[in-house]
Design an enzyme around this catalytic site. Structure first.
Site, PDB file in Angstrom:
ATOM      1  N   HIS A 174     -15.060   2.061  -1.721  1.00 38.34           N
ATOM      2  CA  HIS A 174     -13.976   1.192  -1.245  1.00 38.34           C
ATOM      3  C   HIS A 174     -12.954   1.937  -0.387  1.00 38.34           C
ATOM      4  O   HIS A 174     -11.803   1.501  -0.250  1.00 38.34           O
ATOM      5  CB  HIS A 174     -13.284   0.504  -2.440  1.00 38.34           C
ATOM      6  CG  HIS A 174     -14.204  -0.425  -3.179  1.00 38.34           C
ATOM      7  ND1 HIS A 174     -13.914  -0.912  -4.431  1.00 38.34           N
ATOM      8  CD2 HIS A 174     -15.417  -0.920  -2.860  1.00 38.34           C
ATOM      9  CE1 HIS A 174     -14.915  -1.688  -4.838  1.00 38.34           C
ATOM     10  NE2 HIS A 174     -15.830  -1.709  -3.918  1.00 38.34           N
ATOM     11  N   TYR A 206       0.817  -1.222   0.000  1.00 36.73           N
ATOM     12  CA  TYR A 206       0.000   0.000   0.000  1.00 36.73           C
ATOM     13  C   TYR A 206       0.848   1.267   0.000  1.00 36.73           C
ATOM     14  O   TYR A 206       0.454   2.286  -0.579  1.00 36.73           O
ATOM     15  CB  TYR A 206      -0.994  -0.028   1.166  1.00 36.73           C
ATOM     16  CG  TYR A 206      -2.188  -0.889   0.814  1.00 36.73           C
ATOM     17  CD1 TYR A 206      -2.231  -2.225   1.188  1.00 36.73           C
ATOM     18  CD2 TYR A 206      -3.224  -0.366   0.052  1.00 36.73           C
ATOM     19  CE1 TYR A 206      -3.300  -3.024   0.802  1.00 36.73           C
ATOM     20  CE2 TYR A 206      -4.290  -1.157  -0.329  1.00 36.73           C
ATOM     21  CZ  TYR A 206      -4.322  -2.486   0.050  1.00 36.73           C
ATOM     22  OH  TYR A 206      -5.372  -3.276  -0.350  1.00 36.73           O
ATOM     23  N   ASN A 257     -12.601   3.695  -6.715  1.00 37.42           N
ATOM     24  CA  ASN A 257     -11.194   4.099  -6.645  1.00 37.42           C
ATOM     25  C   ASN A 257     -10.854   4.682  -5.280  1.00 37.42           C
ATOM     26  O   ASN A 257     -11.661   5.383  -4.677  1.00 37.42           O
ATOM     27  CB  ASN A 257     -10.860   5.092  -7.755  1.00 37.42           C
ATOM     28  CG  ASN A 257     -11.059   4.466  -9.118  1.00 37.42           C
ATOM     29  OD1 ASN A 257     -11.260   3.255  -9.238  1.00 37.42           O
ATOM     30  ND2 ASN A 257     -11.029   5.287 -10.155  1.00 37.42           N
ATOM     31  N   VAL A 258      -9.650   4.376  -4.836  1.00 35.29           N
ATOM     32  CA  VAL A 258      -9.159   4.843  -3.532  1.00 35.29           C
ATOM     33  C   VAL A 258      -8.009   5.835  -3.704  1.00 35.29           C
ATOM     34  O   VAL A 258      -7.416   6.249  -2.724  1.00 35.29           O
ATOM     35  CB  VAL A 258      -8.682   3.624  -2.697  1.00 35.29           C
ATOM     36  CG1 VAL A 258      -9.855   2.715  -2.358  1.00 35.29           C
ATOM     37  CG2 VAL A 258      -7.576   2.844  -3.402  1.00 35.29           C
TER      38      VAL A 258
HETATM   39  N1  APR Z   1     -10.497   4.034 -19.930  1.00 34.57           N
HETATM   40  C1  APR Z   1     -11.571   3.283 -19.563  1.00 34.57           C
HETATM   41  N2  APR Z   1     -11.470   1.999 -19.095  1.00 34.57           N
HETATM   42  C2  APR Z   1     -10.224   1.475 -19.026  1.00 34.57           C
HETATM   43  C3  APR Z   1      -9.067   2.193 -19.408  1.00 34.57           C
HETATM   44  C4  APR Z   1      -9.249   3.537 -19.869  1.00 34.57           C
HETATM   45  N3  APR Z   1      -8.208   4.286 -20.238  1.00 34.57           N
HETATM   46  N4  APR Z   1      -7.979   1.384 -19.218  1.00 34.57           N
HETATM   47  C5  APR Z   1      -8.455   0.201 -18.736  1.00 34.57           C
HETATM   48  N5  APR Z   1      -9.797   0.252 -18.627  1.00 34.57           N
HETATM   49  C6  APR Z   1     -10.706  -0.778 -18.126  1.00 34.57           C
HETATM   50  C7  APR Z   1     -10.267  -2.213 -18.339  1.00 34.57           C
HETATM   51  O1  APR Z   1     -10.642  -2.677 -19.622  1.00 34.57           O
HETATM   52  C8  APR Z   1     -11.000  -2.936 -17.218  1.00 34.57           C
HETATM   53  O2  APR Z   1     -12.267  -3.391 -17.662  1.00 34.57           O
HETATM   54  O3  APR Z   1     -10.797  -0.626 -16.744  1.00 34.57           O
HETATM   55  C9  APR Z   1     -11.202  -1.854 -16.145  1.00 34.57           C
HETATM   56  C10 APR Z   1     -10.401  -2.045 -14.862  1.00 34.57           C
HETATM   57  O4  APR Z   1     -10.891  -3.192 -14.231  1.00 34.57           O
HETATM   58  P1  APR Z   1     -10.235  -3.711 -12.864  1.00 34.57           P
HETATM   59  O5  APR Z   1      -8.781  -3.717 -12.973  1.00 34.57           O
HETATM   60  O6  APR Z   1     -10.930  -4.986 -12.536  1.00 34.57           O
HETATM   61  O7  APR Z   1     -10.606  -2.571 -11.802  1.00 34.57           O
HETATM   62  P2  APR Z   1     -12.001  -2.275 -11.063  1.00 34.57           P
HETATM   63  O8  APR Z   1     -13.152  -2.702 -11.891  1.00 34.57           O
HETATM   64  O9  APR Z   1     -11.965  -0.880 -10.607  1.00 34.57           O
HETATM   65  O10 APR Z   1     -11.864  -3.259  -9.788  1.00 34.57           O
HETATM   66  C11 APR Z   1     -12.918  -3.275  -8.859  1.00 34.57           C
HETATM   67  O11 APR Z   1     -11.669  -4.724  -7.415  1.00 34.57           O
HETATM   68  O12 APR Z   1      -9.578  -5.255  -6.700  1.00 34.57           O
HETATM   69  C12 APR Z   1     -10.768  -4.684  -6.318  1.00 34.57           C
HETATM   70  O13 APR Z   1     -11.237  -3.052  -4.655  1.00 34.57           O
HETATM   71  C13 APR Z   1     -10.624  -3.229  -5.894  1.00 34.57           C
HETATM   72  O14 APR Z   1     -12.011  -1.320  -6.456  1.00 34.57           O
HETATM   73  C14 APR Z   1     -11.392  -2.462  -6.970  1.00 34.57           C
HETATM   74  C15 APR Z   1     -12.388  -3.492  -7.463  1.00 34.57           C
END
Ligand code: APR
Length: 246
Positions: free
Chosen positions: A121, A68, A104-105
């Site tokens: 979160h 972290y 997002n954090v």
């Molecule tokens: N613009 C839009 N979307 C994008 C971009 C961009 N420039 N770059 C990547 N992405 C998309 C990816 O295609 C993917 O579908 O963002 C998404 C990110 O997904 P994750 O990595 O799974 O993140 P998130 O959905 O925020 O995760 C949810 O999971 O790990 C836990 O607590 C954590 O808040 C988090 C939660």
């Protein structure tokens, strides 16, 4: 800049209706912050259970803090991108008709100027004592990891298996049920209950728009898909929906 277009329904609903925006890590990708899943993601080669659970912290707080601390340092060095700024401008234009719900954090939405925000979160910029529960802000990464009560402090984020901050989900779900349009940007839509919010909106009549270069778990259940990066799509949407833009 890629050309991005939106339906008349989306534009109309943004101009006159209640707007709920749900964001995930993808919105911060263009600020240089890793997402969680997919290539180069934070969970690539790492087991989230070993880094993002209360059990992992009890077992090995040093390793969890190292993970972290690295994320906090990167977030501190990052800057809001055009996507974050577009959402701040949208809040400015819409006022009470606007609510941002984020997974997002990293604090980049707040640094871009959003105030009507629900953090589902938690935040990298808050620390919480594991003994007395006392919470403190730590914006410059200098606060001790030891609480005044002697307890160990942990990052103020929601770990797997933990409840969301009190009232946060309820506020988000209520806003989804009252929304005229739900924008879903930069999330893989696999982590619940956040991933269920667009469906709540859609069942209540909201127009749902997914902004993501990749297809996700809900791509088949939205009204409109915009296969583009949020750093291009969100400014284009704000511009297209501003009064007199036709
Ligand atoms: N613009 C839009 N979307 C994008 C971009 C961009 N420039 N770059 C990547 N992405 C998309 C990816 O295609 C993917 O579908 O963002 C998404 C990110 O997904 P994750 O990595 O799974 O993140 P998130 O959905 O925020 O995760 C949810 O999971 O790990 C836990 O607590 C954590 O808040 C988090 C939660």
């Amino acid at each position: 800049m890629e050309r991005v277009s939106f339906s008349g329904t989306a534009i109309e609903r943004l101009r006159s209706g209640r707007v709920l925006v749900l964001t995930g890590a993808g919105v911060s990708a263009e600020s240089g912050l890793a997402t969680f899943r997919g290539e180069g993601g934070l969970w690539e080669g790492r087991d989230p259970v070993e880094l993002a659970t209360p059990e992992a912290f009890r077992r090995d707080p040093k390793t969890v803090w190292r993970f972290y601390t690295e994320r906090r340092e990167k977030a501190a060095q990052a800057s809001p991108n055009a996507g974050h700024r577009a959402l701040a401008a949208l809040e400015e234009a819409l006022g009470e008709r606007f609510l941002l719900v984020t997974q997002n954090v990293d604090g980049l939405h707040e640094r871009a100027g959003n105030r009507r925000i629900v953090r589902l979160h938690g935040s990298l910029w808050r620390l919480r004592c594991t003994r007395c529960g006392d919470e403190d802000e730590d914006l410059d990464l200098t606060a001790s990891h030891r609480c005044r009560c002697g307890g160990r402090r942990r990052p103020g984020v929601v770990w797997f298996g933990e409840p969301l901050p009190e009232g946060a989900y309820e506020q988000a779900a209520e806003a989804a049920a009252r929304a005229d349009i739900v924008l879903v940007a930069g999330t893989s839509s696999i982590v619940y209950p956040a991933a269920g919010l667009p469906e709540i909106g859609r069942e209540a009549g909201a127009w749902t728009v997914e902004i993501n270069p990749e297809r996700t778990a809900i791509s088949d259940r939205v009204d409109e898909r915009v296969p583009a990066a949020s750093g291009s799509a969100l400014p284009a949407l704000v511009e297209a929906s501003s009064p007199g833009a036709d």
